[in-house]
Structures are given as structure tokens and as C-alpha cells.
Design a protein around this motif. Structure first.
Motif, mmCIF file in Angstrom:
data_model
loop_
_atom_site.group_PDB
_atom_site.id
_atom_site.type_symbol
_atom_site.label_atom_id
_atom_site.label_comp_id
_atom_site.label_asym_id
_atom_site.label_seq_id
_atom_site.Cartn_x
_atom_site.Cartn_y
_atom_site.Cartn_z
ATOM 1 N N ILE A 72 33.491 29.605 44.057
ATOM 2 C CA ILE A 72 33.658 29.597 42.712
ATOM 3 C C ILE A 72 33.675 31.038 42.129
ATOM 4 O O ILE A 72 34.283 31.498 41.009
ATOM 5 N N MET A 73 32.749 31.743 42.613
ATOM 6 C CA MET A 73 32.466 33.322 42.287
ATOM 7 C C MET A 73 33.815 33.985 42.601
ATOM 8 O O MET A 73 34.188 34.880 41.796
ATOM 9 N N LEU A 74 34.474 33.628 43.671
ATOM 10 C CA LEU A 74 35.853 34.298 44.025
ATOM 11 C C LEU A 74 36.907 33.830 43.033
ATOM 12 O O LEU A 74 37.635 34.849 42.606
ATOM 13 N N LEU A 75 37.054 32.541 42.463
ATOM 14 C CA LEU A 75 37.981 32.297 41.692
ATOM 15 C C LEU A 75 37.750 33.008 40.123
ATOM 16 O O LEU A 75 38.460 33.638 39.432
ATOM 17 N N PHE A 76 36.452 33.477 39.903
ATOM 18 C CA PHE A 76 36.166 34.137 38.532
ATOM 19 C C PHE A 76 36.766 35.722 39.050
ATOM 20 O O PHE A 76 37.212 36.278 38.003
ATOM 21 N N THR A 77 36.603 36.129 40.088
ATOM 22 C CA THR A 77 36.909 37.443 40.548
ATOM 23 C C THR A 77 38.539 37.566 40.486
ATOM 24 O O THR A 77 38.999 38.471 39.801
ATOM 25 N N VAL A 78 38.896 36.609 40.986
ATOM 26 C CA VAL A 78 40.450 36.699 40.790
ATOM 27 C C VAL A 78 41.231 36.324 39.397
ATOM 28 O O VAL A 78 42.190 37.219 38.949
ATOM 29 N N ALA A 79 40.392 35.573 38.469
ATOM 30 C CA ALA A 79 40.802 35.462 37.459
ATOM 31 C C ALA A 79 40.464 36.833 36.478
ATOM 32 O O ALA A 79 41.371 37.526 35.594
ATOM 33 N N GLY A 80 39.683 37.656 36.808
ATOM 34 C CA GLY A 80 39.398 38.888 36.158
ATOM 35 C C GLY A 80 40.394 40.028 36.877
ATOM 36 O O GLY A 80 41.110 40.632 35.821
ATOM 37 N N VAL A 81 41.016 39.836 38.081
ATOM 38 C CA VAL A 81 42.063 40.915 38.523
ATOM 39 C C VAL A 81 43.340 40.531 37.754
ATOM 40 O O VAL A 81 44.179 41.435 37.413
ATOM 41 N N LEU A 82 43.542 39.363 37.185
ATOM 42 C CA LEU A 82 44.906 38.626 36.794
ATOM 43 C C LEU A 82 44.849 39.238 35.289
ATOM 44 O O LEU A 82 45.637 39.067 34.601
ATOM 45 N N GLY A 83 43.587 39.520 34.767
ATOM 46 C CA GLY A 83 43.749 39.980 33.336
ATOM 47 C C GLY A 83 43.064 38.878 32.562
ATOM 48 O O GLY A 83 43.526 38.843 31.103
ATOM 49 N N ILE A 84 42.626 37.665 32.973
ATOM 50 C CA ILE A 84 42.281 36.540 32.151
ATOM 51 C C ILE A 84 40.745 36.945 31.736
ATOM 52 O O ILE A 84 40.098 37.374 32.225
ATOM 53 N N ASP A 85 40.784 36.434 30.495
ATOM 54 C CA ASP A 85 39.215 36.697 29.822
ATOM 55 C C ASP A 85 38.381 35.913 30.223
ATOM 56 O O ASP A 85 38.627 34.371 30.128
ATOM 57 N N VAL A 86 37.605 36.438 31.241
ATOM 58 C CA VAL A 86 36.734 35.403 31.932
ATOM 59 C C VAL A 86 35.947 34.593 31.128
ATOM 60 O O VAL A 86 35.582 33.506 31.261
#
Length: 275
Positions: A72-86
Motif C-alpha cells: 500500500i505504501m508503494l502504491l502511494f509512492t507510485v501515485a506521487g511519482v505520477l503527479g497524482i495528488d496523494v
């Protein structure tokens, strides 16, 4: 020359590819590498817990929980790299989690039951148990949602954890021994002390039978043609079926060798017991 709509779309697509392609590539690399690292970390954690004697049932369970948390933490990290507002992503995820939680209430109850089983340990891997629903077998694994049992017939039972804790769990391995519940028919004309001595002597010759606690032999009830003799030797849980067969075979041979007569169901006449 005037640009066409297609040219405009093509130019926009090219701009987006140039802008987002590095982010998507980086996210994919992080995702793939992250999953591999997490899997290795979980395996190391399980081995470390097992080395510290946390139990073969607790270590896999905690390893699964750790693995889910890290992913789950990894998915949040990937979302941040893609520029998605966490923050927005978390809000959407929370809403989706609430909806999924309502749809998967049974799975969540199984998860909670799994935590209770691991914390209070009514049974462990290797124990012979009987759970509500008359499911009987040896515990092979305690998973997040299920308990895996292997029956004496080598069938695999996958029992939801919520069903396990919903009633009485019988643990046959907790005391280290289990009592066989066997019966033998004895004609009324025979001497009970003599039959008891024959049976106890036959039990002493079986290595699978424990002498502490000592075997018990007594009159259980009275039938129309026979006395019902209760034979209660103690064995190790893993030897239950082998010991059952061995005891029945030894008693049959001992009664035959001592020419004990028995009343058959066809009538009341006494007959010899064959070899």
C-alpha cells in the motif's frame, strides 16, 4: 498552412508523451522493483521471526500483514511519482475502501478472526483440531482469512477463520495425548476380570499405546446379549488411526488365543472367535 484538428490532437499527444512518459516509466520501474524488494523483505521477516521462535503459524500471518502494508505504501509512492495528488488519492481510496468494506464484510470478519487466532493461539500448526461444522484435521497453515486443515484422508479443508471462532474448537494436541474411545463385546458367561486382564495385557504389547496415563478398561453398559466393555488407551495425536487399528487387531488376537466366546447377533448361542 492551417493546422487541421488531427494535427492539433497529434501535437497535444506528443506533448503529453514527452511530459508524462518519463513519469510513467519511472513509476513502472519503481512498481516492479518495489514488489520484488517487498517480497524479499517479507521472506526475510518470516525467516527472522521463525528463527526467534515466534511460531510457524504466527510468522506467515505477520509476514502477510507486513507485505500488504508495504505494498500500500508503494502504491502511494507510485501515485506521487505520477503527479497524482496523494491527498485526493487517499480520499478516493478511503471512499472506495468503505464501499469495498461493506461488500466484503465476511472477508473483514475473517481477517479479524485471523488476528484473534494468532494472538490467543487456540491451536497451532501441526495440531489436530475439530472446529464448528464438524471439520476435523491437522492444522497446516493459519492464513489471513482462512485456516488450512489436512484430514486423515489427506483432503485439504480451507475453513474461514470467522467460522472457526464462532463456536467450540476441540484441540486434540494441546495435552500431548488423546484417548481412544473403543468398545469390545463380552458374553455374560465370561468373567470380566479375566477379560480385562487379557485386554490390558494385549495393550502392553503395542508400542503406540502410552502407559502414562495408563489404559482404562471397564464395563460401559449392558446389551441384550453382551456386556459392552469400554477400552480407553491413550496415544499421541499423530498415532490416532494407526493405534486404533493396532488395538483392535491385538484385542481380536488375544481373545482368540484365550478362547473367549462371544454372543453373535444372529442368536444367543456362544461361538468361537477365529484367528
Amino acid at each position: 498552412m492551417e493546422k487541421t484538428a488531427f494535427d492539433t490532437y497529434l501535437e497535444t499527444a506528443g506533448t503529453m508523451i514527452i511530459e508524462y512518459a518519463p513519469k510513467v516509466a519511472a513509476a513502472l520501474v519503481i512498481l516492479l522493483v518495489g514488489f520484488r524488494i517487498i517480497n524479499r523483505l517479507v521472506r526475510l521477516a518470516v525467516r527472522s521471526m521463525a528463527a526467534h521462535r515466534m511460531g510457524s503459524d504466527l510468522a506467515p500471518f505477520l509476514g502477510s500483514v507486513i507485505g500488504i502494508g508495504l505494498k500500500i505504501m508503494l502504491l502511494f509512492t507510485v501515485a506521487g511519482v505520477l503527479g497524482i495528488d496523494v491527498a485526493s488519492f487517499v480520499a478516493v481510496l478511503a471512499a472506495a475502501g468503505f464501499a469495498v468494506g461493506l461488500a466484503l464484510q465476511g472477508s473483514l470478519s475473517n481477517f479479524a478472526a485471523g488476528i484473534i487466532i494468532v494472538l490467543f493461539r487456540p491451536y497451532r500448526v501441526g495440531d489436530w483440531i475439530q472446529v464448528p461444522g464438524e471439520f476435523f484435521g491437522q492444522v497446516e497453515e493459519v492464513q489471513i482469512f482462512n485456516t488450512v486443515l489436512a484430514t486423515p484422508g489427506k483432503k485439504t479443508l480451507i475453513v474461514p477463520n470467522s467460522e472457526v471462532i464462532s463456536g467450540v474448537v476441540t484441540n486434540y494436541s494441546r495435552k500431548g495425548h488423546i484417548r481412544l474411545e473403543l468398545t469390545v463385546l463380552m458374553g455374560y458367561a465370561e468373567s470380566f476380570p479375566r477379560i480385562k486382564a487379557i485386554i490390558l495385557e494385549s495393550l502392553r504389547g503395542i508400542d503406540l499405546i502410552l502407559q502414562d496415563p495408563p489404559p482404562q478398561v471397564g464395563i460401559e453398559s449392558y446389551d441384550s446379549h453382551n456386556l459392552i466393555i469400554a477400552v480407553r488407551p491413550f496415544v499421541r495425536p499423530d498415532d490416532f488411526w494407526l493405534a486404533t487399528f493396532a488395538v483392535n487387531e491385538a484385542i481380536k488376537a488375544a481373545l482368540s488365543a484365550n478362547q473367549v466366546k462371544m454372543a453373535y447377533s444372529e442368536g444367543v448361542e456362544l461361538g468361537d472367535i477365529g484367528n
